[in-house]
Each structure stands twice: as structure tokens, then as C-alpha cells.
Design a protein around this motif. Structure first.
Motif, short mmCIF file in Angstrom:
data_model
loop_
_atom_site.label_atom_id
_atom_site.label_comp_id
_atom_site.label_asym_id
_atom_site.label_seq_id
_atom_site.Cartn_x
_atom_site.Cartn_y
_atom_site.Cartn_z
N LYS A 76 1.12 -0.77 -0.05
CA LYS A 76 -0.38 -0.19 -0.07
C LYS A 76 0.27 1.18 -0.26
O LYS A 76 1.82 1.71 0.34
CB LYS A 76 -0.91 0.25 1.52
N ILE A 77 -0.06 2.64 -0.13
CA ILE A 77 0.99 3.69 -1.05
C ILE A 77 0.40 4.54 0.46
O ILE A 77 -1.35 4.99 -0.34
CB ILE A 77 0.98 3.91 -2.50
N LEU A 78 0.98 4.50 1.77
CA LEU A 78 0.38 6.04 2.55
C LEU A 78 1.27 7.02 2.66
O LEU A 78 2.98 6.85 2.83
CB LEU A 78 0.42 5.88 3.44
N ALA A 79 0.69 8.13 1.99
CA ALA A 79 1.63 9.39 3.16
C ALA A 79 1.82 10.19 4.70
O ALA A 79 1.16 8.69 5.05
CB ALA A 79 0.55 10.94 2.85
N LEU A 80 3.10 9.66 5.10
CA LEU A 80 3.20 10.05 6.15
C LEU A 80 2.52 10.19 8.04
O LEU A 80 2.26 9.56 8.50
CB LEU A 80 4.77 10.44 6.31
N GLU A 81 1.65 11.38 7.19
CA GLU A 81 0.69 12.08 7.94
C GLU A 81 -1.15 10.70 8.30
O GLU A 81 -0.77 10.78 9.21
CB GLU A 81 0.15 13.17 7.27
N ASP A 82 -1.02 10.25 6.78
CA ASP A 82 -1.74 8.82 6.87
C ASP A 82 -1.44 7.57 7.47
O ASP A 82 -2.09 7.00 8.53
CB ASP A 82 -2.56 8.78 5.33
N TYR A 83 -0.12 7.42 7.35
CA TYR A 83 0.39 6.56 7.93
C TYR A 83 0.16 6.35 9.62
O TYR A 83 -0.13 6.07 10.38
CB TYR A 83 1.87 5.94 7.31
N GLU A 84 0.32 7.40 10.17
CA GLU A 84 1.31 7.68 11.60
C GLU A 84 -0.37 7.81 12.17
O GLU A 84 -0.38 8.19 13.47
CB GLU A 84 1.87 9.00 11.42
N LYS A 85 -1.32 7.92 11.56
CA LYS A 85 -2.71 8.04 12.11
C LYS A 85 -3.11 6.79 12.76
O LYS A 85 -3.88 6.55 14.00
CB LYS A 85 -3.46 8.84 11.24
N GLY A 86 -2.63 6.16 11.57
CA GLY A 86 -3.19 4.62 12.35
C GLY A 86 -1.69 3.37 13.56
O GLY A 86 -1.10 4.98 13.09
N GLU A 87 -2.36 2.16 13.09
CA GLU A 87 -1.28 1.76 13.89
C GLU A 87 -0.18 1.33 12.54
O GLU A 87 -0.49 1.08 11.39
CB GLU A 87 -2.20 -0.08 14.09
N PRO A 88 0.61 1.07 13.35
CA PRO A 88 1.77 0.61 11.91
C PRO A 88 1.99 -0.86 10.87
O PRO A 88 0.64 -1.72 12.21
CB PRO A 88 3.41 0.39 12.93
#
Length: 194
Positions: A76-88
Motif C-alpha cells: 500500500k502507499i500512504l503519506a507519512l501523515e496518514d500512516y501515523e494516524k493509524g497503527e504500524p
């Protein structure tokens, strides 16, 4: 020497017991600990490297096509901000500015050839070699495994470090950076630089 003591409990030790071989037909066998990976993608006409003439998204799509065929999964491709909103999460490429990264906190302990964890570890190796080339990618993967196990002498893998950046013998760099959560550590690469 770079040391990531806080991440040792989240990762498995990765050490090279063998090397990539080339028997003339572009098929190599890589043995890392007890993990064996046969590489035959070039013989299938699949792209093994980052193409600087294509956009980042197209390169990742090409990488994902290879991964889907080999492992039945893709990043999956996520922006850092979006990735850090969820769980690793494993199987995720994180984007920040013009860099791509992997969250090392998603790496696993044990190797079982048929497990999802081993497929993910092989996909991370493929990601590194795709972005950085075979030599640097393999060395970065091995260095990171040792760092996550508690520390490593980066010169053993052809790197020198300056703070959180390691520079490979070809002059290309990778950056290790903590995330906003205590358990996240990213490896940032700049596509097209290698």
C-alpha cells in the motif's frame, strides 16, 4: 556504530550466510539465515530496478506487480501523515516529501518459509534492491536487520554514518528517522538517486 536498542524486541536478526550467485541464466539463490529466495524475475522480463524516466507511482506499480506475482500481496502507499494516524502496518510504503520509506517496527522475529512474515521480509528486500540497486539494497537490508537486533558496525556493509544518515560506498544515502510513536523507525530512500 549506530545502535537502535529500543527496536531490538520488535525485529529479527538478519545475517548473510551466503551470497547472490549468477549461473549465467540470471537466476540467483540468496540465503539469509535459513531464508532462501530464488530470484528469476529478470528471466521473466520483469523490471528489477527503479526507472528514473518514470514517475514514482508508476515505479511502485511495477514493483507491486512483481510482488503480487511472487508473494500474492503488494505494498500500500500512504503519506507519512496518514500512516501515523493509524497503527504500524506491514506491506506499506510510506511517502514523505520526495522520499519513500519502510517502518522498521513492522519487521518480524521468526522465519517460516510459508509465513506472511517471511513473504513480507522478502518484499522489503525486493523494495530495497528495486530502489537502491542490488548491492546497496542487499547491504542496507542486512545492516538494518543487525541494527534492529541491537547494533551493528555499518562499515561491515559498506556504509559510513553521519548522525542518522548512512552513506553507501557509491555515495548514495539512506536516512533512519524516528516516527511520532515511540515504536516507529523509518528508513528513508530517495528514488532516482541511486
Amino acid at each position: 556504530m549506530i545502535i537502535f536498542n529500543t527496536f531490538a524486541c520488535n525485529s529479527r536478526h538478519i545475517e548473510s550466510n551466503g551470497s547472490s550467485s549468477d549461473d549465467g541464466d540470471k537466476t540467483g539463490v540468496l540465503v539469509i539465515n535459513n531464508m532462501e529466495q530464488t530470484e528469476n524475475d529478470e528471466g521473466n522480463g520483469e523490471q528489477l530496478y527503479y526507472d528514473k524516466t518514470k514517475e514514482l507511482e508508476e515505479n511502485i506499480r511495477i514493483l507491486n506487480t512483481v510482488l503480487e506475482k511472487k508473494y500474492g500481496k503488494s505494498f500500500k502507499i500512504l503519506a507519512l501523515e496518514d500512516y501515523e494516524k493509524g497503527e504500524p502496518s506491514d506491506w506499506t510504503i510510506v511517502l514523505k516529501d520526495k522520499r519513500v520509506g519502510i517502518d522498521t517496527s513492522t519487521w518480524k522475529f521468526d522465519y517460516n518459509p510459508d509465513s506472511d512474515e517471511s513473504k513480507y521480509m522478502k518484499a522489503v528486500l525486493r523494495f530495497f534492491t528495486f530502489i537502491c540497486g542490488e548491492d546497496m539494497g542487499m547491504s542496507l537490508w542486512q545492516l538494518t536487520g543487525d541494527l534492529l537486533d541491537g547494533g551493528a558496525d555499518e562499515t561491515r556493509y559498506g556504509f559510513v554514518h553521519n548522525g542518522s544518515q548512512v552513506t553507501y560506498k557509491n555515495g548514495s544515502a539512506a536516512i533512519y528517522e524516528s516516527g511520532i510513536r515511540q515504536d516507529t523507525m523509518y528508513i528513508w530512500l530517495t528514488p532516482g538517486e541511486y
